[in-house]
Scaffold this active site. Structure first.
Site, PDB file in Angstrom:
ATOM      1  N   SER A   1       0.848  -1.186   0.000  1.00  0.00           N
ATOM      2  CA  SER A   1       0.000   0.000   0.000  1.00  0.00           C
ATOM      3  C   SER A   1       0.885   1.238   0.000  1.00  0.00           C
ATOM      4  O   SER A   1       2.049   1.192   0.413  1.00  0.00           O
ATOM      5  CB  SER A   1      -0.879  -0.007   1.249  1.00  0.00           C
ATOM      6  OG  SER A   1      -1.494   1.239   1.471  1.00  0.00           O
TER       7      SER A   1
ATOM      8  N   TYR B   1      -2.398  -0.931  10.948  1.00  0.00           N
ATOM      9  CA  TYR B   1      -2.270  -1.342   9.549  1.00  0.00           C
ATOM     10  C   TYR B   1      -1.046  -0.704   8.904  1.00  0.00           C
ATOM     11  O   TYR B   1      -0.279  -1.377   8.205  1.00  0.00           O
ATOM     12  CB  TYR B   1      -3.528  -0.945   8.789  1.00  0.00           C
ATOM     13  CG  TYR B   1      -3.485  -1.250   7.313  1.00  0.00           C
ATOM     14  CD1 TYR B   1      -3.643  -2.549   6.843  1.00  0.00           C
ATOM     15  CD2 TYR B   1      -3.298  -0.235   6.383  1.00  0.00           C
ATOM     16  CE1 TYR B   1      -3.612  -2.827   5.480  1.00  0.00           C
ATOM     17  CE2 TYR B   1      -3.262  -0.501   5.022  1.00  0.00           C
ATOM     18  CZ  TYR B   1      -3.421  -1.802   4.580  1.00  0.00           C
ATOM     19  OH  TYR B   1      -3.381  -2.071   3.235  1.00  0.00           O
TER      20      TYR B   1
ATOM     21  N   LYS C   1       2.213  -2.634   7.222  1.00  0.00           N
ATOM     22  CA  LYS C   1       2.660  -2.444   5.838  1.00  0.00           C
ATOM     23  C   LYS C   1       4.103  -1.950   5.779  1.00  0.00           C
ATOM     24  O   LYS C   1       4.865  -2.340   4.887  1.00  0.00           O
ATOM     25  CB  LYS C   1       1.734  -1.459   5.110  1.00  0.00           C
ATOM     26  CG  LYS C   1       0.366  -2.041   4.794  1.00  0.00           C
ATOM     27  CD  LYS C   1       0.482  -3.309   3.951  1.00  0.00           C
ATOM     28  CE  LYS C   1      -0.862  -3.888   3.593  1.00  0.00           C
ATOM     29  NZ  LYS C   1      -0.755  -5.198   2.892  1.00  0.00           N
TER      30      LYS C   1
END
Length: 341
Positions: A141, A154, A158
């Site tokens: 991402s 999150y 990542k």
């Protein structure tokens, strides 16, 4: 079955980007191992694969369990054949300020969204390295480069995947291995995660615009599997601008996100008190619903990425990035002026 059919493993295949990616590979006639927790989503994904021309294998598994992931890989090779492509895409998250996220919730997100990638990669390597061939694709991402408010768990996962990927890539190059790894960095996607993510926000969560349809991600992931030589693929102009903007002026993005990051991740609608949350168990196990690939933002989702179109024709993602540098600089300049008002 097509002569070029490959065995492709996709984690997080029951919904969202993983679901769209399964359809993309199935359209080539590939054999697709679908790894996820939710039975309804897996059944729907398997039907999608059959309808698209592929051969599905449903493998219920929690990627946070290393031994279970390895057993899943063993089953895939026993039933479909040697794995050619392994795609790590499993996801979970929590929308809340850091102060409102419990320690066990941070741990769970890390176990799925980071360690799940590690376990999947190791299961793939255990089988690919002796054959000296295969491709591993890590689905990342823009948030692997730029943390944003309300998604600390999150974003941290990542960032961790990015570091893990870079280390593994160096090791494979050092060994002269025939196994390849690449990473695909995605923009905001219209997926069901915003329907099932655990949230403590007052309003319904949404992707930070611009929003792209999951089929754009699926095509990019398939291209990365075909051509894994680049260390990473940046998908969407917003991803390129985020990466470049964070390199040029991270302090500016800190202030902009402090002002706009809360509102841009919520709609005007109030959050449902009993909305499903997939942190501890799959959302479809709670309501028996197959969520599919798309979320609730089809009216705003972009079906085409100009940046990806240019990248496919240039043959290099770097060329596409260079082509958007001027635009990113202009955006950064506008944001700088706005921040001073």
């Amino acid at each position: 079955m097509a002569e070029h059919a490959r065995v492709v493993v996709i984690t997080g295949a029951s919904g969202g980007v993983g679901r769209a990616t399964a359809r993309e590979f199935a359209s080539r006639g590939d054999r697709i191992a679908l790894l996820a927790r939710g039975e309804e989503g897996l059944a729907g994904a398997a039907e999608d694969v059959r309808q698209a021309g592929g051969t599905p294998l449903e493998v219920p598994v929690d990627v946070a369990d290393a031994a279970a992931v390895d057993r899943a890989a063993e089953r895939v090779e026993a039933e479909l054949g040697p794995v050619d492509v392994w795609i790590n895409d499993a996801f979970t998250g929590v929308f809340a300020p850091v102060r409102d996220i419990e320690p066990e919730e941070f741990r769970r997100v890390t176990e799925v969204a980071y360690l799940g990638y590690v376990y999947g990669t190791k299961a793939a390597l255990a089988r690919m390295l002796p054959r000296d061939r295969g491709t591993i694709v890590q689905v990342g991402s823009a948030l692997a480069y730029r943390g944003i408010p309300l998604q600390s768990a999150y974003c941290a996962a990542k960032h961790a995947v990015q570091g893990f990927h870079e280390s593994l890539r160096c090791e494979l190059l050092h060994d002269g291995s025939g196994v390849s790894t690449t990473m695909v960095q995605l923009p905001a996607m219209n997926t069901p995660q915003f329907e099932w993510v655990l949230s403590r926000l007052p309003r319904h969560t949404q992707p930070v615009p611009p929003i792209y349809q999951p089929e754009i991600a699926a095509r990019a992931i398939a291209r990365a599997a075909d051509r894994p030589r680049p260390r990473e693929y940046l998908v969407g102009g917003s991803t390129v601008q985020t990466v470049l903007g964070n390199r040029l002026a991270p302090w500016l993005l800190d202030r902009i996100l402090a002002r706009s990051g809360y509102a841009s991740q919520q709609t005007a609608e109030k959050r449902e008190a009993r909305a499903p949350a997939n942190l501890w168990r799959p959302a479809d196990s709670a309501d028996g619903r197959d969520y599919g690939a798309h979320g609730s933002f089809d009216d705003r989702g972009r079906a085409v990425s100009v940046q990806q179109w240019a990248a496919r024709r240039s043959g290099r993602i770097a060329a596409a990035a260079l082509g958007t540098t001027a635009a990113a600089g202009a955006v950064t300049w506008r944001l700088l002026r706005r921040s001073k008002k």
